[in-house]
Motif scaffolding. Structure first.
Motif, PDB file in Angstrom:
ATOM      1  N   ARG A 205       0.829  -1.210   0.000  1.00 24.00           N
ATOM      2  CA  ARG A 205       0.000   0.000   0.000  1.00 24.00           C
ATOM      3  C   ARG A 205       0.862   1.258   0.000  1.00 24.00           C
ATOM      4  N   ALA A 206       0.489   2.228  -0.834  1.00 28.29           N
ATOM      5  CA  ALA A 206       1.229   3.481  -0.957  1.00 28.29           C
ATOM      6  C   ALA A 206       1.143   4.308   0.324  1.00 28.29           C
ATOM      7  N   PRO A 207       2.198   5.070   0.633  1.00 28.45           N
ATOM      8  CA  PRO A 207       2.242   5.859   1.873  1.00 28.45           C
ATOM      9  C   PRO A 207       1.053   6.802   2.042  1.00 28.45           C
ATOM     10  N   GLU A 208       0.639   7.441   0.939  1.00 23.63           N
ATOM     11  CA  GLU A 208      -0.433   8.439   1.030  1.00 23.63           C
ATOM     12  C   GLU A 208      -1.788   7.837   1.383  1.00 23.63           C
ATOM     13  N   LEU A 209      -1.895   6.503   1.323  1.00 22.68           N
ATOM     14  CA  LEU A 209      -3.175   5.851   1.649  1.00 22.68           C
ATOM     15  C   LEU A 209      -3.240   5.379   3.099  1.00 22.68           C
ATOM     16  N   PHE A 210      -2.120   5.415   3.817  1.00 19.31           N
ATOM     17  CA  PHE A 210      -2.141   5.032   5.233  1.00 19.31           C
ATOM     18  C   PHE A 210      -2.756   6.144   6.082  1.00 19.31           C
ATOM     19  N   THR A 211      -2.366   7.373   5.809  1.00 23.60           N
ATOM     20  CA  THR A 211      -2.947   8.528   6.501  1.00 23.60           C
ATOM     21  C   THR A 211      -3.279   9.566   5.430  1.00 23.60           C
ATOM     22  N   VAL A 212      -4.534   9.563   4.996  1.00 24.65           N
ATOM     23  CA  VAL A 212      -4.949  10.451   3.910  1.00 24.65           C
ATOM     24  C   VAL A 212      -5.186  11.857   4.464  1.00 24.65           C
ATOM     25  N   GLU A 213      -4.550  12.826   3.856  1.00 29.62           N
ATOM     26  CA  GLU A 213      -4.712  14.215   4.293  1.00 29.62           C
ATOM     27  C   GLU A 213      -6.092  14.732   3.896  1.00 29.62           C
ATOM     28  N   SER A 214      -6.607  15.683   4.689  1.00 27.89           N
ATOM     29  CA  SER A 214      -7.987  16.172   4.471  1.00 27.89           C
ATOM     30  C   SER A 214      -8.114  17.070   3.237  1.00 27.89           C
ATOM     31  N   HIS A 215      -6.994  17.579   2.721  1.00 32.16           N
ATOM     32  CA  HIS A 215      -7.004  18.336   1.467  1.00 32.16           C
ATOM     33  C   HIS A 215      -5.808  17.868   0.630  1.00 32.16           C
ATOM     34  N   CYS A 216      -6.079  17.004  -0.362  1.00 26.72           N
ATOM     35  CA  CYS A 216      -5.000  16.473  -1.194  1.00 26.72           C
ATOM     36  C   CYS A 216      -5.561  15.905  -2.482  1.00 26.72           C
ATOM     37  N   ASN A 217      -4.668  15.580  -3.375  1.00 29.77           N
ATOM     38  CA  ASN A 217      -5.040  14.901  -4.618  1.00 29.77           C
ATOM     39  C   ASN A 217      -4.318  13.559  -4.682  1.00 29.77           C
ATOM     40  N   ILE A 218      -5.082  12.509  -4.890  1.00 26.68           N
ATOM     41  CA  ILE A 218      -4.538  11.153  -5.042  1.00 26.68           C
ATOM     42  C   ILE A 218      -4.648  10.781  -6.512  1.00 26.68           C
ATOM     43  N   ASP A 219      -3.620  10.147  -7.054  1.00 29.28           N
ATOM     44  CA  ASP A 219      -3.722   9.728  -8.451  1.00 29.28           C
ATOM     45  C   ASP A 219      -3.190   8.312  -8.640  1.00 29.28           C
ATOM     46  N   GLU A 220      -3.011   7.922  -9.911  1.00 33.93           N
ATOM     47  CA  GLU A 220      -2.657   6.542 -10.257  1.00 33.93           C
ATOM     48  C   GLU A 220      -1.286   6.125  -9.760  1.00 33.93           C
ATOM     49  N   SER A 257       8.727   5.940   6.332  1.00 27.63           N
ATOM     50  CA  SER A 257      10.162   6.222   6.507  1.00 27.63           C
ATOM     51  C   SER A 257      10.887   6.220   5.171  1.00 27.63           C
ATOM     52  N   GLY A 258      10.364   5.434   4.225  1.00 29.45           N
ATOM     53  CA  GLY A 258      10.968   5.362   2.892  1.00 29.45           C
ATOM     54  C   GLY A 258      12.267   4.590   2.827  1.00 29.45           C
ATOM     55  N   ILE A 259      12.612   3.901   3.920  1.00 26.51           N
ATOM     56  CA  ILE A 259      13.872   3.141   3.951  1.00 26.51           C
ATOM     57  C   ILE A 259      13.659   1.762   3.320  1.00 26.51           C
ATOM     58  N   VAL A 260      14.377   1.510   2.248  1.00 24.43           N
ATOM     59  CA  VAL A 260      14.295   0.214   1.565  1.00 24.43           C
ATOM     60  C   VAL A 260      15.692  -0.388   1.541  1.00 24.43           C
ATOM     61  N   LYS A 261      15.837  -1.546   2.139  1.00 25.52           N
ATOM     62  CA  LYS A 261      17.130  -2.222   2.199  1.00 25.52           C
ATOM     63  C   LYS A 261      17.147  -3.417   1.244  1.00 25.52           C
ATOM     64  N   LEU A 275      15.895   1.389 -10.375  1.00 28.15           N
ATOM     65  CA  LEU A 275      14.509   1.456 -10.843  1.00 28.15           C
ATOM     66  C   LEU A 275      13.547   1.215  -9.677  1.00 28.15           C
ATOM     67  N   ILE A 276      13.841   0.210  -8.864  1.00 31.60           N
ATOM     68  CA  ILE A 276      12.993  -0.070  -7.694  1.00 31.60           C
ATOM     69  C   ILE A 276      12.907   1.165  -6.803  1.00 31.60           C
ATOM     70  N   LYS A 277      14.053   1.798  -6.528  1.00 35.28           N
ATOM     71  CA  LYS A 277      14.079   2.990  -5.666  1.00 35.28           C
ATOM     72  C   LYS A 277      13.264   4.130  -6.263  1.00 35.28           C
ATOM     73  N   SER A 278      13.302   4.270  -7.597  1.00 34.15           N
ATOM     74  CA  SER A 278      12.577   5.373  -8.232  1.00 34.15           C
ATOM     75  C   SER A 278      11.062   5.194  -8.116  1.00 34.15           C
ATOM     76  N   LEU A 279      10.623   3.957  -7.993  1.00 31.09           N
ATOM     77  CA  LEU A 279       9.186   3.688  -7.840  1.00 31.09           C
ATOM     78  C   LEU A 279       8.745   3.839  -6.393  1.00 31.09           C
ATOM     79  N   LEU A 280       9.679   3.620  -5.472  1.00 32.67           N
ATOM     80  CA  LEU A 280       9.351   3.664  -4.043  1.00 32.67           C
ATOM     81  C   LEU A 280       9.721   5.018  -3.432  1.00 32.67           C
ATOM     82  N   ARG A 281       9.273   6.075  -4.081  1.00 34.40           N
ATOM     83  CA  ARG A 281       9.413   7.421  -3.536  1.00 34.40           C
ATOM     84  C   ARG A 281       8.228   7.687  -2.610  1.00 34.40           C
TER      85      ARG A 281
END
Length: 308
Positions: A205-220, A257-261, A275-281
């Motif tokens: 699950r993407a980070p922005e979906l764990f705690t959705v801000e009350s004013h934001c834009n979610i996309d694909e 945290s964005g930490i990927v080992k 490539l993996i790191k570029s997707l996991l921003r």
């Protein structure tokens, strides 16, 4: 031994009779069974979705509609569908949406990776990239849908079926919905967060979906994060956040945290890890769109294959 087909349970989908062979899987409100066409004896998978309310039924029928609208070689095909009964909460009655799908005897990418992990035989880099490109083509079909882009919202190894030649197909369109959402208040934010908690697997699950801000834009690009987790799993068997989930620690904190080992010892190139790191921003706006990913994967395939 004789013919024992007469004692098998059968079911009709749009008047066509199928014999039920065995249960293949089970989810919250659905089961998947191996079925056999009573006339042709061809094997299929039957997804039964139990609906307790009209709202449940609407969601299940939308899954059929998405199957019919999104025809692509890397998205599992809906062969037939049917609706049985009518839901009634007061009368304690349910309906069932039946979806006939192709049967993939090789199972899912998750199944394949678990076998490989046990045997200690990781997937070759060119094969990883080739399979991943096909998955991305399927995702591209969602993201370029008309009249508005769609997102799968539950991309993970268990939702990728494999043909005998390892061609991957995205399955389980029950989580699909419009990709671009404008959130204007805390109520809308909570609704989106609840939907994500119900429909998308935590380690993907993407980070922005764990705690959705009350004013934001979610996309694909929620799907792009999931693709990053998927690509990591194709190389190292599991999502980078799977161990956190299995320990019972906070996946949300690990994701944000964005930490990927990466494992210290492996066979993959720095370009693939990049490539993996570029997707996991962590910030969605820093993630690429699907077209860029496909182009980058093509470059890596050419390089890995020794093409000039």
């Amino acid at each position: 031994m004789g013919n024992c087909l007469c004692v098998k349970e059968s079911i009709k989908v749009n008047g066509r009779r199928y014999l039920i062979r065995e249960k293949l899987g089970e989810g919250g409100f659905s089961t998947v069974e191996l079925i056999e066409d009573a006339l042709t004896h061809k094997l299929y998978a039957l997804k039964r979705i139990t609906c307790h309310s009209q709202a449940d039924q609407k969601v299940a029928l939308a899954e059929v509609e998405y199957h019919n609208a999104l025809r692509h070689a890397n998205i599992v095909e809906c062969i037939d569908s049917d609706l049985i009964g009518a839901p009634d909460l007061m009368g304690n009655r349910t309906s069932q949406v039946l979806i006939v799908l192709p049967y993939y005897r090789r199972g899912t990418l998750h199944d394949d990776l678990m076998r490989r992990q046990k045997a200690g035989t990781p997937i070759d880099e060119v094969v990883v990239l080739t399979m991943f490109r096909s998955i991305c083509e399927g995702v591209q079909c969602f993201h370029t849908a008309r009249p508005r882009p769609l997102a799968h919202k539950d991309i993970k190894t268990a939702n990728i079926l494999l043909q005998d030649d390892l061609t991957p197909c995205l399955m389980d369109l029950g989580s699909v919905s419009r990709a671009r959402i404008e959130v204007n208040n805390s109520s809308e934010a909570q609704q989106l967060q609840d939907e994500a908690a119900e429909r998308s697997s935590m380690p993907y699950r993407a980070p922005e979906l764990f705690t959705v801000e009350s004013h934001c834009n979610i996309d694909e690009r929620t799907d792009i994060w999931s693709l990053g987790c998927l690509l990591y799993a194709m190389c190292f068997y599991k999502s980078p956040f799977e161990a956190v989930y299995e320990r019972g620690d906070s996946v949300a904190l690990a994701v944000i945290s964005g930490i990927v080992k990466f494992p210290e010892s492996h066979q993959y190139s720095q370009e693939l890890l990049g490539l993996i790191k570029s997707l996991l921003r962590v910030k969605a706006e820093e993630r690429p769109y699907i077209d860029w990913i496909i182009g980058t994967v093509d470059e890596l395939i050419n390089k890995s294959s020794g093409a000039v």
